[in-house]
Write an enzyme that holds these catalytic residues in place. Structure first.
Site, PDB file in Angstrom:
ATOM      1  N   CYS A   1       0.818  -1.228   0.000  1.00 36.92           N
ATOM      2  CA  CYS A   1       0.000   0.000   0.000  1.00 36.92           C
ATOM      3  C   CYS A   1       0.844   1.266   0.000  1.00 36.92           C
ATOM      4  CB  CYS A   1      -0.947  -0.020   1.193  1.00 36.92           C
ATOM      5  SG  CYS A   1      -2.055  -1.423   1.130  1.00 36.92           S
TER       6      CYS A   1
ATOM      7  N   HIS B   1      -3.649   6.875   2.309  1.00 41.94           N
ATOM      8  CA  HIS B   1      -3.993   5.573   1.742  1.00 41.94           C
ATOM      9  C   HIS B   1      -5.401   5.210   2.207  1.00 41.94           C
ATOM     10  CE1 HIS B   1      -4.017   1.466   0.603  1.00 41.94           C
ATOM     11  NE2 HIS B   1      -3.932   0.998   1.848  1.00 41.94           N
TER      12      HIS B   1
ATOM     13  N   ASN C   1      -9.988  -0.592  -1.058  1.00 42.57           N
ATOM     14  CA  ASN C   1      -8.528  -0.500  -0.970  1.00 42.57           C
ATOM     15  C   ASN C   1      -7.915  -1.079  -2.253  1.00 42.57           C
ATOM     16  OD1 ASN C   1      -5.830  -0.738  -0.379  1.00 42.57           O
ATOM     17  ND2 ASN C   1      -6.122  -1.723   1.614  1.00 42.57           N
TER      18      ASN C   1
HETATM   19  O1  UT7 Z   1      -4.018  -1.511   3.322  1.00 45.03           O
HETATM   20  C1  UT7 Z   1      -3.184  -2.360   4.025  1.00 45.03           C
HETATM   21  C2  UT7 Z   1      -3.303  -2.144   5.460  1.00 45.03           C
HETATM   22  N1  UT7 Z   1      -4.533  -2.693   5.943  1.00 45.03           N
HETATM   23  C3  UT7 Z   1      -5.266  -2.013   6.807  1.00 45.03           C
HETATM   24  O2  UT7 Z   1      -4.939  -0.908   7.134  1.00 45.03           O
HETATM   25  C4  UT7 Z   1      -6.484  -2.687   7.405  1.00 45.03           C
HETATM   26  C5  UT7 Z   1      -6.466  -2.577   8.903  1.00 45.03           C
HETATM   27  N2  UT7 Z   1      -7.531  -3.275   9.574  1.00 45.03           N
HETATM   28  C6  UT7 Z   1      -8.847  -2.967   9.417  1.00 45.03           C
HETATM   29  O3  UT7 Z   1      -9.205  -2.103   8.653  1.00 45.03           O
HETATM   30  C7  UT7 Z   1      -9.855  -3.665  10.302  1.00 45.03           C
HETATM   31  O4  UT7 Z   1      -9.181  -4.348  11.334  1.00 45.03           O
HETATM   32  C8  UT7 Z   1     -10.763  -4.659   9.518  1.00 45.03           C
HETATM   33  C9  UT7 Z   1     -11.698  -3.892   8.631  1.00 45.03           C
HETATM   34  C10 UT7 Z   1      -9.927  -5.622   8.702  1.00 45.03           C
HETATM   35  C11 UT7 Z   1     -11.599  -5.464  10.506  1.00 45.03           C
HETATM   36  O5  UT7 Z   1     -12.371  -4.592  11.336  1.00 45.03           O
HETATM   37  P1  UT7 Z   1     -12.346  -4.776  12.919  1.00 45.03           P
HETATM   38  O6  UT7 Z   1     -13.235  -3.764  13.467  1.00 45.03           O
HETATM   39  O7  UT7 Z   1     -10.917  -4.751  13.363  1.00 45.03           O
HETATM   40  O8  UT7 Z   1     -13.005  -6.180  13.106  1.00 45.03           O
HETATM   41  P2  UT7 Z   1     -12.396  -7.462  13.812  1.00 45.03           P
HETATM   42  O9  UT7 Z   1     -11.331  -8.083  12.956  1.00 45.03           O
HETATM   43  O10 UT7 Z   1     -12.070  -7.155  15.220  1.00 45.03           O
HETATM   44  O11 UT7 Z   1     -13.662  -8.430  13.800  1.00 45.03           O
HETATM   45  C12 UT7 Z   1     -14.796  -8.154  14.648  1.00 45.03           C
HETATM   46  C13 UT7 Z   1     -15.883  -9.159  14.301  1.00 45.03           C
HETATM   47  C14 UT7 Z   1     -15.403 -10.596  14.237  1.00 45.03           C
HETATM   48  O12 UT7 Z   1     -16.415 -11.436  14.725  1.00 45.03           O
HETATM   49  P3  UT7 Z   1     -16.303 -12.088  16.174  1.00 45.03           P
HETATM   50  O13 UT7 Z   1     -15.039 -12.888  16.158  1.00 45.03           O
HETATM   51  O14 UT7 Z   1     -16.235 -10.926  17.124  1.00 45.03           O
HETATM   52  O15 UT7 Z   1     -17.551 -12.888  16.274  1.00 45.03           O
HETATM   53  C15 UT7 Z   1     -15.237 -10.829  12.760  1.00 45.03           C
HETATM   54  O16 UT7 Z   1     -15.367 -12.198  12.407  1.00 45.03           O
HETATM   55  O17 UT7 Z   1     -16.409  -8.867  13.011  1.00 45.03           O
HETATM   56  C16 UT7 Z   1     -16.389 -10.025  12.219  1.00 45.03           C
HETATM   57  N3  UT7 Z   1     -16.204  -9.670  10.831  1.00 45.03           N
HETATM   58  C17 UT7 Z   1     -17.226  -9.430  10.002  1.00 45.03           C
HETATM   59  N4  UT7 Z   1     -18.560  -9.444  10.196  1.00 45.03           N
HETATM   60  C18 UT7 Z   1     -19.343  -9.159   9.141  1.00 45.03           C
HETATM   61  C19 UT7 Z   1     -15.046  -9.512  10.150  1.00 45.03           C
HETATM   62  N5  UT7 Z   1     -15.289  -9.187   8.885  1.00 45.03           N
HETATM   63  C20 UT7 Z   1     -16.648  -9.124   8.762  1.00 45.03           C
HETATM   64  C21 UT7 Z   1     -17.508  -8.840   7.690  1.00 45.03           C
HETATM   65  N6  UT7 Z   1     -18.834  -8.856   7.931  1.00 45.03           N
HETATM   66  N7  UT7 Z   1     -17.052  -8.530   6.453  1.00 45.03           N
END
Ligand code: UT7
Length: 331
Positions: free
Chosen positions: A116, A256, A286
């Site tokens: 990125c 980004h 992204n």
């Molecule tokens: O560009 C390269 C660099 N990348 C980034 O900068 C990305 C950085 N990270 C992020 O943007 C976020 O961490 C994500 C968007 C990837 C994830 O969001 P989050 O708020 O950190 O969610 P999480 O990983 O803590 O997941 C929370 C819950 C989980 O469920 P449980 O385990 O609490 O039951 C996930 O399984 O949300 C669930 N989840 C979803 N639910 C519905 C994860 N993805 C989804 C989804 N739809 N698409």
């Protein structure tokens, strides 16, 4: 005497026509428009659906747009850098294929892999070639076909990425405008949090690697999130400080586009107002190396010569950085 700088003198871009929106995604995995909008801020992303078309196809389109807009004959280009993590093939470089397809007969070229942050790393490289005095016309293109390495059965990653390409022309400027400063960093220990495990020399493709889904993006989202906010905000503040820039001196922060919450938290931590931030994540997601040039392309009409921009990124590697640009282009 005013120092010779490298200025962005044109922008071109391309995104595929096909749209994958949250509604469609929610039919593929257990997700919803509400979750994706609240947690990431993406409504839809563009997908290069044709299996016979790859990253070079989008880069060629973006460069075609750039050359036409700037009325630049392709044979005038001396050097092309293609920032990508989704090259058409491992080798030869996608940049070479792009040169062939766009008629850049007199350019040498190579790919640059910084995920990125690829566009910023390539921009800094191009800038230094111009400043050396040895080159007068360089193209930097950021292009990624993320759909090729995204697992559309994994809800934690498949909502995040889209395909696209953005290209800029760099030329010398002697009026004080152009790329003023850059701070770029890497921390290879971050590889464990964000990578594609297989397909390289460490883990060549086998039936096992394919069945285990190791040719897709793997990301520990929360770990990456924390680093992304602190690194982008801190490096942007550092570059502002060492160039004596206050908040009000900044026309736009160009971050980004990985997650709207990351963008907003970065701006908050920096004390930058929302209207000073370029944002288009809602429509493209992204696109990795293409996010920053796609923003510049869309906001081009709102920019005037002398405007101060801070470009900043964070991505796999880890890689991150900030570039201070004094805008040179009259739109
Ligand atoms: O560009 C390269 C660099 N990348 C980034 O900068 C990305 C950085 N990270 C992020 O943007 C976020 O961490 C994500 C968007 C990837 C994830 O969001 P989050 O708020 O950190 O969610 P999480 O990983 O803590 O997941 C929370 C819950 C989980 O469920 P449980 O385990 O609490 O039951 C996930 O399984 O949300 C669930 N989840 C979803 N639910 C519905 C994860 N993805 C989804 C989804 N739809 N698409």
């Amino acid at each position: 005497m005013i120092k010779r700088r490298a200025a962005i003198t044109g922008i071109g871009a391309y995104v595929p026509d096909a749209i994958l929106d949250n509604f469609e995604l929610s039919k593929m995995v257990d997700t919803s428009d509400e979750w994706i909008m609240q947690r990431v801020g993406i409504k839809e992303r563009r997908i290069l659906k044709d299996r016979n078309k790859a990253t070079s196809y989008m880069a060629v389109k973006a460069i075609g747009n750039l050359l036409k807009k700037t009325k630049t004959p392709p044979e005038d280009i001396e050097f092309l850098i293609c920032a990508t993590i989704t090259p058409d093939m491992h080798f030869p470089a996608t940049a070479n294929i792009i040169c062939d397809k766009t008629g850049l007969k007199n350019a040498f070229s190579y790919d640059l892999s910084a995920a990125c942050s690829g566009f910023l790393f390539a921009l800094e490289t191009g800038r230094r070639f111009i400043e050396s005095g040895g080159y007068k016309k360089i193209i930097v293109v950021g292009a990624d076909k993320m759909s090729a390495i995204t697992n559309y059965a994994d809800r934690t990653t498949c909502a995040l990425f889209g395909d696209g390409a953005g290209a800029v022309l760099l030329e010398p400027a002697d009026n004080g405008y152009g790329i003023i400063d850059a701070i770029l960093s890497v921390d290879g220990s971050g590889a464990k949090n964000l990578h594609m495990a297989a397909g390289g020399s460490l883990m060549p493709a086998t039936h096992d690697t394919i069945e285990s889904g190791l040719h897709y993006v793997y990301q520990e989202g929360q770990a990456v999130f924390k680093f992304a906010v602190s690194k982008m905000a801190d490096v942007s503040l550092e570059i502002m400080k060492r160039n004596d820039l206050g908040h009000d001196d900044i026309k736009y922060l160009v971050p980004h586009q990985a997650n709207l919450r990351i963008i907003e938290a970065t701006a908050r931590r920096m004390g930058i107002k929302r209207e000073q931030v370029m944002i288009n994540i809602e429509r493209y997601g992204n696109t990795t190396a293409a996010t920053i040039p796609l923003c510049l392309w869309e906001y081009e009409n709102q920019l005037n010569p002398g405007d101060n921009l801070i470009l900043t990124s964070f991505g796999a590697g880890f890689t991150w950085g900030a570039i201070y640009v004094k805008w040179a282009l009259q739109s």
